[in-house]
Write a protein that holds these residues in place. Structure first.
Motif, short mmCIF file in Angstrom:
data_model
loop_
_atom_site.label_atom_id
_atom_site.label_comp_id
_atom_site.label_asym_id
_atom_site.label_seq_id
_atom_site.Cartn_x
_atom_site.Cartn_y
_atom_site.Cartn_z
N ALA A 111 0.83 -1.21 0.00
CA ALA A 111 0.00 0.00 0.00
C ALA A 111 0.87 1.26 0.00
O ALA A 111 0.38 2.36 0.25
CB ALA A 111 -0.92 0.01 1.21
N MET A 112 2.17 1.08 -0.27
CA MET A 112 3.11 2.20 -0.35
C MET A 112 3.17 2.97 0.97
O MET A 112 3.03 4.18 1.03
CB MET A 112 2.68 3.16 -1.48
N GLN A 113 3.42 2.22 2.04
CA GLN A 113 3.47 2.81 3.37
C GLN A 113 4.57 2.18 4.21
O GLN A 113 4.81 0.97 4.12
CB GLN A 113 2.14 2.61 4.13
N PHE A 114 5.23 3.02 5.03
CA PHE A 114 6.07 2.51 6.11
C PHE A 114 5.17 2.36 7.32
O PHE A 114 4.15 3.07 7.45
CB PHE A 114 7.19 3.49 6.44
N ASN A 115 5.53 1.47 8.24
CA ASN A 115 4.69 1.28 9.43
C ASN A 115 5.08 2.21 10.58
O ASN A 115 4.41 2.23 11.61
CB ASN A 115 4.77 -0.18 9.92
N VAL A 116 6.14 3.00 10.41
CA VAL A 116 6.56 3.95 11.45
C VAL A 116 6.75 5.34 10.83
O VAL A 116 6.96 5.47 9.62
CB VAL A 116 7.87 3.50 12.15
N GLY A 117 6.69 6.34 11.69
CA GLY A 117 6.84 7.72 11.21
C GLY A 117 8.07 8.43 11.74
O GLY A 117 8.37 9.54 11.30
N SER A 118 8.78 7.81 12.67
CA SER A 118 9.98 8.45 13.21
C SER A 118 10.91 7.42 13.81
O SER A 118 10.47 6.35 14.25
CB SER A 118 9.61 9.50 14.28
N ILE A 119 12.19 7.75 13.80
CA ILE A 119 13.21 6.90 14.41
C ILE A 119 14.07 7.81 15.29
O ILE A 119 14.61 8.81 14.79
CB ILE A 119 14.11 6.20 13.36
N THR A 120 14.19 7.49 16.57
CA THR A 120 15.06 8.23 17.46
C THR A 120 16.25 7.36 17.83
O THR A 120 16.09 6.30 18.45
CB THR A 120 14.31 8.67 18.74
N VAL A 121 17.43 7.79 17.43
CA VAL A 121 18.66 7.03 17.65
C VAL A 121 19.26 7.44 19.00
O VAL A 121 19.47 8.63 19.24
CB VAL A 121 19.67 7.31 16.52
N PRO A 122 19.53 6.50 19.89
CA PRO A 122 20.13 6.85 21.18
C PRO A 122 21.49 7.55 20.99
O PRO A 122 22.30 7.14 20.15
CB PRO A 122 20.31 5.49 21.87
N SER A 123 21.73 8.59 21.74
CA SER A 123 22.98 9.34 21.61
C SER A 123 24.18 8.51 22.04
O SER A 123 25.33 8.84 21.72
CB SER A 123 22.91 10.62 22.44
N SER A 124 23.94 7.42 22.77
CA SER A 124 25.03 6.56 23.22
C SER A 124 25.56 5.65 22.11
O SER A 124 26.61 5.02 22.24
CB SER A 124 24.56 5.68 24.40
N CYS A 125 24.83 5.58 21.00
CA CYS A 125 25.24 4.71 19.88
C CYS A 125 26.25 5.43 18.99
O CYS A 125 26.09 6.61 18.66
CB CYS A 125 24.03 4.33 19.04
N SER A 126 27.26 4.72 18.57
CA SER A 126 28.22 5.28 17.61
C SER A 126 27.81 4.91 16.18
O SER A 126 28.08 5.65 15.23
CB SER A 126 29.63 4.77 17.90
N GLU A 127 27.16 3.76 16.03
CA GLU A 127 26.62 3.32 14.75
C GLU A 127 25.17 2.89 14.94
O GLU A 127 24.77 2.52 16.05
CB GLU A 127 27.42 2.16 14.17
N PHE A 128 24.42 2.94 13.85
CA PHE A 128 23.00 2.56 13.93
C PHE A 128 22.63 1.75 12.70
O PHE A 128 23.09 2.05 11.59
CB PHE A 128 22.11 3.81 14.03
N THR A 129 21.78 0.75 12.90
CA THR A 129 21.35 -0.13 11.81
C THR A 129 19.84 -0.06 11.61
O THR A 129 19.08 -0.16 12.57
CB THR A 129 21.75 -1.59 12.09
N ILE A 130 19.44 0.13 10.36
CA ILE A 130 18.02 0.09 9.99
C ILE A 130 17.80 -1.14 9.12
O ILE A 130 18.47 -1.32 8.09
CB ILE A 130 17.58 1.35 9.22
N THR A 131 16.86 -2.01 9.52
CA THR A 131 16.48 -3.18 8.72
C THR A 131 15.08 -2.95 8.17
O THR A 131 14.17 -2.55 8.91
CB THR A 131 16.51 -4.46 9.58
N LEU A 132 14.92 -3.19 6.89
CA LEU A 132 13.62 -3.03 6.23
C LEU A 132 13.08 -4.39 5.82
O LEU A 132 13.74 -5.15 5.10
CB LEU A 132 13.77 -2.15 4.99
N ASN A 133 11.87 -4.69 6.25
CA ASN A 133 11.14 -5.89 5.81
C ASN A 133 10.00 -5.46 4.89
O ASN A 133 9.15 -4.65 5.28
CB ASN A 133 10.55 -6.65 7.00
#
Length: 212
Positions: A96-118
């Motif tokens: 339906a051409m939609q993501f299921n989330v509208g925002s991502i907040t990355v913790p400031s303690s992280c040096s790297e971040f991973t996004i997985t798309l299903n």
């Protein structure tokens, strides 16, 4: 004798004349004014609206200096925030051409971040392919326009474009893909967004990403 009678008669005549000229003061007095004739006129204005002063209708929001321009709606504000765990998150895209989330907040303690798309749909990549591209919000439209030239094989992302912070490959229904990037890349002057660069998808499949 005759002289006395003459004097007496003259005196009587004078007395009668004086009585005839006597006038009663009341006859010459100015008639008293009738109270109703001299009462001051009633100058009290007549109420024409039952004593209620006229008022000017006030339109809500019409106060002086109030701007009528509405605030811009943040990307993906109608969707929930992504669940983040161990410096990573999993999001979904559908047919339906939609993501299921509208925002991502990355913790400031992280040096790297991973996004997985299903991709939870069933349509093939050429018809309903999805990816995740991270960039400044102001660069989203230009990246998507330039990405059209890359085509499906190039994931609809312009090659070696400095405006692209990170991106996944393009997948069709049932596919999974992911990307890892340094958190420092989204700590500059934002705001930043994630979006799908497939033609036509970038306008609606998007959300905000920030460090919190």
């Amino acid at each position: 004798m005759n002289t006395r009678l003459s004097l007496l008669a003259a005196a009587c005549v004078l007395a009668l004349a004086a009585c005839g000229n006597d006038t009663t003061p009341a006859d010459n007095a100015t008639p008293a004014a009738t109270p109703s004739d001299t009462a001051p006129a009633d100058t009290t204005p007549t109420d024409t609206a039952a004593g209620t002063p006229a008022t000017t209708p006030t339109t809500p929001g019409s106060d002086a200096g109030t701007s009528a321009t509405p605030a811009a709606t943040p990307a993906g504000s109608d969707k929930p925030a992504a669940t983040v765990d161990n410096c990573s998150t999993v999001i979904e895209g559908n047919d339906a051409m939609q993501f299921n989330v509208g925002s991502i907040t990355v913790p400031s303690s992280c040096s790297e971040f991973t996004i997985t798309l299903n991709h939870t749909g069933q349509m093939p990549v050429v018809a309903m392919g999805h990816n995740v591209v991270v960039s400044k919000a102001s660069d989203r439209e230009a990246i998507a326009a330039a990405g059209m030239g890359a085509g499906v094989d190039g994931d609809y992302v312009p090659a070696d474009d400095a405006r692209v912070i990170a991106h996944t490959e393009l997948v069709g229904g049932g596919g999974t893909t992911s990307v890892t990037f340094p958190v420092s890349a989204i700590q500059g002057s934002g705001p930043y967004e994630f979006f799908c660069s497939f033609p036509g998808h970038w306008a609606v499949m998007r959300g905000s990403i920030q460090v919190g």
